[in-house]
Design a protein around this motif. Structure first.
Motif, PDB file in Angstrom:
ATOM      1  N   HIS A 116      10.155  -0.034  -0.121  1.00 19.59           N
ATOM      2  CA  HIS A 116      10.962   0.227  -1.316  1.00 19.59           C
ATOM      3  C   HIS A 116      10.647  -0.781  -2.420  1.00 19.59           C
ATOM      4  O   HIS A 116      10.447  -0.411  -3.591  1.00 19.59           O
ATOM      5  N   LEU A 117      10.583  -2.060  -2.069  1.00 17.56           N
ATOM      6  CA  LEU A 117      10.241  -3.078  -3.061  1.00 17.56           C
ATOM      7  C   LEU A 117       8.819  -2.881  -3.574  1.00 17.56           C
ATOM      8  O   LEU A 117       8.550  -3.072  -4.770  1.00 17.56           O
ATOM      9  N   GLY A 118       7.898  -2.514  -2.677  1.00 21.06           N
ATOM     10  CA  GLY A 118       6.524  -2.267  -3.113  1.00 21.06           C
ATOM     11  C   GLY A 118       6.445  -1.162  -4.144  1.00 21.06           C
ATOM     12  O   GLY A 118       5.677  -1.251  -5.114  1.00 21.06           O
ATOM     13  N   LYS A 119       7.218  -0.106  -3.975  1.00 20.58           N
ATOM     14  CA  LYS A 119       7.246   0.978  -4.957  1.00 20.58           C
ATOM     15  C   LYS A 119       7.801   0.491  -6.288  1.00 20.58           C
ATOM     16  O   LYS A 119       7.299   0.836  -7.365  1.00 20.58           O
ATOM     17  N   VAL A 120       8.856  -0.319  -6.221  1.00 20.97           N
ATOM     18  CA  VAL A 120       9.444  -0.859  -7.455  1.00 20.97           C
ATOM     19  C   VAL A 120       8.426  -1.701  -8.213  1.00 20.97           C
ATOM     20  O   VAL A 120       8.259  -1.561  -9.430  1.00 20.97           O
ATOM     21  N   TYR A 121       7.721  -2.584  -7.510  1.00 18.33           N
ATOM     22  CA  TYR A 121       6.741  -3.445  -8.166  1.00 18.33           C
ATOM     23  C   TYR A 121       5.542  -2.646  -8.673  1.00 18.33           C
ATOM     24  O   TYR A 121       4.997  -2.952  -9.734  1.00 18.33           O
ATOM     25  N   ALA A 122       5.121  -1.628  -7.944  1.00 17.72           N
ATOM     26  CA  ALA A 122       4.011  -0.797  -8.415  1.00 17.72           C
ATOM     27  C   ALA A 122       4.391  -0.042  -9.679  1.00 17.72           C
ATOM     28  O   ALA A 122       3.597   0.071 -10.618  1.00 17.72           O
ATOM     29  N   ALA A 138       1.278  11.743  -6.906  1.00 16.46           N
ATOM     30  CA  ALA A 138       2.224  12.859  -6.775  1.00 16.46           C
ATOM     31  C   ALA A 138       1.777  13.759  -5.633  1.00 16.46           C
ATOM     32  O   ALA A 138       0.640  14.245  -5.620  1.00 16.46           O
ATOM     33  N   PHE A 139       2.630  13.972  -4.667  1.00 18.87           N
ATOM     34  CA  PHE A 139       2.320  14.853  -3.557  1.00 18.87           C
ATOM     35  C   PHE A 139       3.609  15.528  -3.097  1.00 18.87           C
ATOM     36  O   PHE A 139       4.717  15.059  -3.387  1.00 18.87           O
ATOM     37  N   ARG A 140       3.461  16.589  -2.383  1.00 22.53           N
ATOM     38  CA  ARG A 140       4.603  17.377  -1.952  1.00 22.53           C
ATOM     39  C   ARG A 140       5.455  16.594  -0.944  1.00 22.53           C
ATOM     40  O   ARG A 140       4.938  16.022   0.010  1.00 22.53           O
ATOM     41  N   GLY A 141       6.753  16.572  -1.192  1.00 25.00           N
ATOM     42  CA  GLY A 141       7.668  15.874  -0.300  1.00 25.00           C
ATOM     43  C   GLY A 141       7.796  14.392  -0.575  1.00 25.00           C
ATOM     44  O   GLY A 141       8.380  13.667   0.240  1.00 25.00           O
ATOM     45  N   ARG A 142       7.277  13.914  -1.713  1.00 29.78           N
ATOM     46  CA  ARG A 142       7.335  12.482  -1.998  1.00 29.78           C
ATOM     47  C   ARG A 142       8.778  11.993  -2.109  1.00 29.78           C
ATOM     48  O   ARG A 142       9.134  10.944  -1.582  1.00 29.78           O
ATOM     49  N   GLY A 143       9.618  12.775  -2.803  1.00 28.79           N
ATOM     50  CA  GLY A 143      11.011  12.379  -2.960  1.00 28.79           C
ATOM     51  C   GLY A 143      11.750  12.318  -1.642  1.00 28.79           C
ATOM     52  O   GLY A 143      12.517  11.373  -1.371  1.00 28.79           O
ATOM     53  N   ALA A 144      11.522  13.314  -0.780  1.00 28.24           N
ATOM     54  CA  ALA A 144      12.180  13.330   0.520  1.00 28.24           C
ATOM     55  C   ALA A 144      11.703  12.167   1.390  1.00 28.24           C
ATOM     56  O   ALA A 144      12.496  11.532   2.096  1.00 28.24           O
ATOM     57  N   ALA A 202       0.826  -1.204   0.000  1.00 27.49           N
ATOM     58  CA  ALA A 202       0.000   0.000   0.000  1.00 27.49           C
ATOM     59  C   ALA A 202       0.863   1.258   0.000  1.00 27.49           C
ATOM     60  O   ALA A 202       0.615   2.211  -0.764  1.00 27.49           O
ATOM     61  N   ALA A 203       1.905   1.285   0.847  1.00 29.06           N
ATOM     62  CA  ALA A 203       2.780   2.455   0.897  1.00 29.06           C
ATOM     63  C   ALA A 203       3.564   2.611  -0.404  1.00 29.06           C
ATOM     64  O   ALA A 203       3.701   3.730  -0.929  1.00 29.06           O
ATOM     65  N   GLY A 204       4.080   1.509  -0.932  1.00 29.09           N
ATOM     66  CA  GLY A 204       4.813   1.580  -2.186  1.00 29.09           C
ATOM     67  C   GLY A 204       3.936   2.016  -3.343  1.00 29.09           C
ATOM     68  O   GLY A 204       4.359   2.793  -4.216  1.00 29.09           O
ATOM     69  N   TYR A 205       2.699   1.533  -3.365  1.00 33.35           N
ATOM     70  CA  TYR A 205       1.743   1.940  -4.396  1.00 33.35           C
ATOM     71  C   TYR A 205       1.451   3.435  -4.306  1.00 33.35           C
ATOM     72  O   TYR A 205       1.407   4.141  -5.323  1.00 33.35           O
ATOM     73  N   GLY A 206       1.271   3.939  -3.099  1.00 35.94           N
ATOM     74  CA  GLY A 206       1.021   5.365  -2.928  1.00 35.94           C
ATOM     75  C   GLY A 206       2.193   6.216  -3.373  1.00 35.94           C
ATOM     76  O   GLY A 206       2.015   7.252  -4.023  1.00 35.94           O
ATOM     77  N   LEU A 207       3.408   5.778  -3.042  1.00 31.69           N
ATOM     78  CA  LEU A 207       4.586   6.536  -3.451  1.00 31.69           C
ATOM     79  C   LEU A 207       4.795   6.503  -4.954  1.00 31.69           C
ATOM     80  O   LEU A 207       5.296   7.462  -5.551  1.00 31.69           O
ATOM     81  N   ALA A 208       4.422   5.392  -5.577  1.00 24.06           N
ATOM     82  CA  ALA A 208       4.670   5.241  -7.006  1.00 24.06           C
ATOM     83  C   ALA A 208       3.612   5.924  -7.866  1.00 24.06           C
ATOM     84  O   ALA A 208       3.922   6.457  -8.945  1.00 24.06           O
ATOM     85  N   LYS A 209       2.362   5.963  -7.407  1.00 22.54           N
ATOM     86  CA  LYS A 209       1.262   6.363  -8.293  1.00 22.54           C
ATOM     87  C   LYS A 209       0.615   7.691  -7.930  1.00 22.54           C
ATOM     88  O   LYS A 209      -0.241   8.168  -8.683  1.00 22.54           O
TER      89      LYS A 209
END
Length: 293
Positions: free
Chosen positions: A169-175, A115-121, A106-113
């Motif tokens: 981190h892996l969840g974001k990669v897979y998303a 866009a919100f302020r501070g996502r990169g940080a 869920a967290a990786g999906y949110g980070l990947a899909k």
């Protein structure tokens, strides 16, 4: 005339390795293989010996076979507490890995899909947190849980297991690699909400990655030692790693416990080995999918 033997060209255009290089590489691989298997081989051999043979015979080969007797002694010792430890390890590993996998996806999906302020940080902080060794956090976590009165409970070990920065981190990669943005837009046009898109669409597409994260978490929780050591003080709540450690402490005072420790250690890796072999095809496919990024 030069005596140096040049490598023959390979069919693909590169240099074909010489026989000496192949032999050296094969020899090194055999040495590493023997080094990796030696502890398991010793554990298997030692588990077949009784207390006398354990100290009077060669350590890396069999003598008389007492494996069944040793296993029976392990299961019956102290009213079958070893079986309780195995069950605790299965419970902690299964529930902890399942919760960590869902949160990570869920967290990786949110980070990947999204866009919100501070996502990169935020993602940089998550990656940095994954580099911290778990043993470093065991004592601070104990202080927190002691303050809220949750030590020596199941939640004292499960809640920290639910949070896995590397799994996020892996969840974001897979998303990123398995959930097309176009499919999400089509679902939104059809009237699906974000929660339904995640549950009905994204989770199914990320299933292989989810199994990989689950496997990594399961193995990590099963082998974890320091967190239960700090959080638990009742023998009936111990996982098998901590239970075997308590036997090791007893074995330092009485050599009669050594066969129990060795046979119990062998029994403790059997469920993990079965788990790994049962899901190895998902492991391979999940690792390959993750490597695409």
């Amino acid at each position: 005339m030069s005596s140096v033997t040049k490598a023959a060209p390979a069919p693909g255009g590169g240099a074909r390795p010489t026989r000496r290089a192949v032999a050296l590489t094969t020899s090194l691989l055999v040495v590493f293989l023997l080094y990796s298997l030696a502890p398991t081989w010793f554990l298997l051999v030692a588990s077949t010996k009784n207390q006398t043979d354990l100290y009077s015979t060669f350590g890396l080969w069999f003598s008389s076979n007492h494996l069944a007797d040793n296993f029976q002694a392990v299961w019956s010792y102290h009213d079958g507490v070893f079986g309780r430890w195995i069950w605790n390890s299965v419970l902690y590993s299964t529930v902890g890995a399942a919760g960590a996998t869902l949160i990570s996806l869920a967290a990786g999906y949110g980070l990947a899909k999204f866009a919100f302020r501070g996502r990169g940080a935020l993602f940089a902080v998550i990656v940095g947190a994954s580099l911290l060794p778990s043993t470093l956090l065991a004592f601070p976590l104990y202080l927190v849980f002691a303050k809220i009165g949750l030590t020596n409970t199941v939640w004292a070990v499960l809640i920290p297991y639910f949070i896995n920065p590397f799994g996020v981190h892996l969840g974001k990669v897979y998303a990123d690699s398995s959930v097309p943005n176009e499919l999400m837009e089509a679902a939104r046009i059809d009237g699906a909400g974000e929660a339904r898109i995640f549950v009905s669409v994204a989770l199914r597409l990320m299933s292989t990655g989810g199994i990989t994260i689950f496997m990594l978490d399961f193995i990590n929780i099963w082998n974890n030692f320091f967190l239960p050591l700090f959080m638990l003080n009742g023998e009936r709540t111990f996982p098998v790693t901590l239970g075997l450690f308590s036997w090791v402490q007893q074995a330092q005072a009485s050599r009669d416990m050594n066969t129990l420790v060795l046979s119990g250690s062998l029994l403790s890796i059997i469920p993990l080995a079965v788990f790994m072999f049962a899901l190895q095809k998902y492991w391979r496919s999940g690792i390959l999918m993750g490597s695409l990024k």
